[in-house]
Design an enzyme around this catalytic site. Sequence first.
Site, PDB file in Angstrom:
ATOM      1  CG  ASP A   1      60.021  47.309  22.135  1.00 60.65           C
ATOM      2  OD1 ASP A   1      59.509  48.100  22.966  1.00 60.65           O
ATOM      3  OD2 ASP A   1      59.917  46.075  22.239  1.00 60.65           O
TER       4      ASP A   1
HETATM    5  C1  BGC Z   1      57.872  46.173  25.152  1.00 60.53           C
HETATM    6  C2  BGC Z   1      56.795  46.752  24.253  1.00 60.53           C
HETATM    7  C3  BGC Z   1      56.092  47.876  24.976  1.00 60.53           C
HETATM    8  C4  BGC Z   1      57.125  48.918  25.390  1.00 60.53           C
HETATM    9  C5  BGC Z   1      56.527  50.091  26.135  1.00 60.53           C
HETATM   10  C6  BGC Z   1      58.804  47.231  25.708  1.00 60.53           C
HETATM   11  O1  BGC Z   1      59.657  46.698  26.659  1.00 60.53           O
HETATM   12  O2  BGC Z   1      58.628  45.218  24.434  1.00 60.53           O
HETATM   13  O3  BGC Z   1      55.889  45.768  23.882  1.00 60.53           O
HETATM   14  O4  BGC Z   1      55.111  48.433  24.151  1.00 60.53           O
HETATM   15  O5  BGC Z   1      58.072  48.300  26.253  1.00 60.53           O
HETATM   16  O6  BGC Z   1      56.136  49.716  27.399  1.00 60.53           O
END
Ligand code: BGC
Length: 742
Positions: A229
Amino acid sequence: MPTFSPDSVLASLSLEDKVRLLCGKDAWHLHGLPEHNVPEVTLTDGPHGVRLTDEHTLNDNTHPATVFPVEAAMAATWNPELLHDAAAAIGRECQALNVGVLLGPGLNGKRSPLGGRNFEYFSEDPQLTGIMATAYVQGLQSEGVGGCIKHFVGNEQETRRFLINAEIDERTLQEIYLAPFAKAIREAQPWTVMGAYNSLNGEFCCQNSDVLQRLLREELGFDGLVMSDWSAVQDKVLAHANGLDLEMPGPALRDDELLQAVRNGDVAESVLDERVIRVLRLIKRIEEEQRPVTVDWEAHHELAVRVATEAIVLLKHEQSLLPLSTQSTTALIGEFATEPRFQGGGSSHMKPKGMTLPLSALEQRGTVRYAQGYKDTGTTDELIAEAVTVAREADQVVLLTGTTDSMESEGFDRANMELAPDHVRLIRAVAKANPKLVVVMQSGSAMDTRAIEDAAPVILQAWLPGQGGGEALARVLCGEVSPSGKLSETLPLRLEHNPTYETFPGNKTDVTYHEGLFVGYRYYDTKKLPVAYPFGHGLSYTTFDLNDLRIEQNGNDAPARLQVTVTNTGQVAGAETVQVYIHDEVSTLRRPEQELKGLAKVHLEPGGSETVTVTLDERAFACYVTHLGRWAVESGRFEIRVGTSSRDIRLREWISVESETEVRILPSLEDPVEEWLADSRTSPVMRSVLDDLGFDDQHPMAAIVRGFPIPQLVKFIPWMGHDEATAQRAFQRLAEQRSAVG
Ligand code: BGC
């Protein structure tokens, strides 16, 4: 176009190049290697549409694209085919915008109604989540765009999400939180998986070899790429050593650490190569699957409307207020009518390509008087007075309420399940002025309706419905389509009834999933607690009969094939969802009262009838048996319950399932007599020893002796007037039988 072979590129890369490839170039792109014809590719959010920014940073300046309903709403359709089509449309938009992987769908669970991202997740039920996730990934990938199932795993809250350690026992993990990932991986082969921010059982997911290697690779058989993530990597070296392929986002800040670790021999270069080849294969796949597309934006908008329409759950319908009469005047109250509440906050936040407002959609169908009623979460006496006047002068009232971004978003958990107090004040004032009130709830998660139940004869849950939400609502309210959404999560009577009430969101460091398997209806139904609206519930403008349950089994072995005939017994067309739950009569491992195992949605004209088939595979009857380290079925009787919600079971039938697996842990020579008596492998010898000693069931000490561990029993025998040798012989017989079966 010149292309590349991942294997030969890998063979010609320097160590520095390899390390560089293991982290994104920026927020949304992977590094290309022009000298090797490796293109730069784009990954972007997800999940209810394409959220592509022009720039290379995490900003909100995004390309317009079709905003579909959020995942909570998608799941409420209980229609995997429709979801497949919606995801395919998202895939075509990705192709048009040159996006190779879409960061979704989210497969986390809904432990608590307060989970800040519940709107971005499908359901409290792992089977429903798995079915919808599989359809989504298959649809998206059918257009040559990779899915990214996220967040792996145990990411059920936003509070301290970067730091929290989720303590989840193995069985709960397998049956509730891994199961949707397992199904999607098995049946849809997503190209990528995203590791979660949190720790699981003591180690951050993105550097946790138990998560990344044992669970994901060995048990679930995932062979695609695992990315972190966004900024979830705490220790870069450990992360890559333990199974992470790609760190996101870039630019990389810690390449030197990894280079050093390889040079020192702390990480073998062959391990690095395994990670690099997955990155190269992903890029290759994206390149190969690229195709020219022309997006039919109108068709996609219509699809978004259809999903939003099928997602609307008619929770309560008194006084036959719906469908609205289009000949009468409708008061439409609430700022959401003109400033639609259509998506949630955070990384899924998009710029819509089109939008139908509830106000204009209803105006197209009849006479409407609008009053704003509130601004965000607040109201004023003037706004209430205006709404009351409009309501009083109208024949019927539709009032839109729900959550706002300050109440529900990525990044924080909800404070409670309640509506904003000012919204409640408005609803109650409007109901007094005109009791023909239809309340429409726009939220991504469960709301407490108690404060308005006596004021609102009709309540619809319309979720965060995407750009087609206004049109969808008008179609349902005006009777063009009969509502057919079903709750994908229970609406508890009160938050305090939720099994995580005392433990969510944990303390400063840990959250322990004490409720285990007993999440959502698995808890409420086992405890026989009243709920506001049960899992699977949703009314229609028509009525359905379920008849003729037939179950075919191949001998007593699962799988079982089930057929049910559904008939539309009302006056209008509509759709019903057949829900199949199982109830285990007796189980060595404690199980919830019932578990959803299959579903089938059917659209029927008035008087129409169709026989649907649902297949229950072996896994449907199985539990995860921790001491065996695998799923296993235990022989016994299961009640097949077929209904239209977890609390509206219409048909039941018992079946027997046979299995060779013994699920019990074999009692040891330290265990109590009663455990020996309960296990078929040890009960005959124990019974015979007890009989020889005169401890039959009639003996006054029988109940007490059952609780004795074997050593105590042996000690006790001489006190009962037997000699020492008898005691030793009894022990010997038990020990022999134990080793014979053990
Ligand atoms: C989120 C993800 C997301 C990523 C990119 C993170 O903060 O938890 O779900 O895909 O950011 O935006």
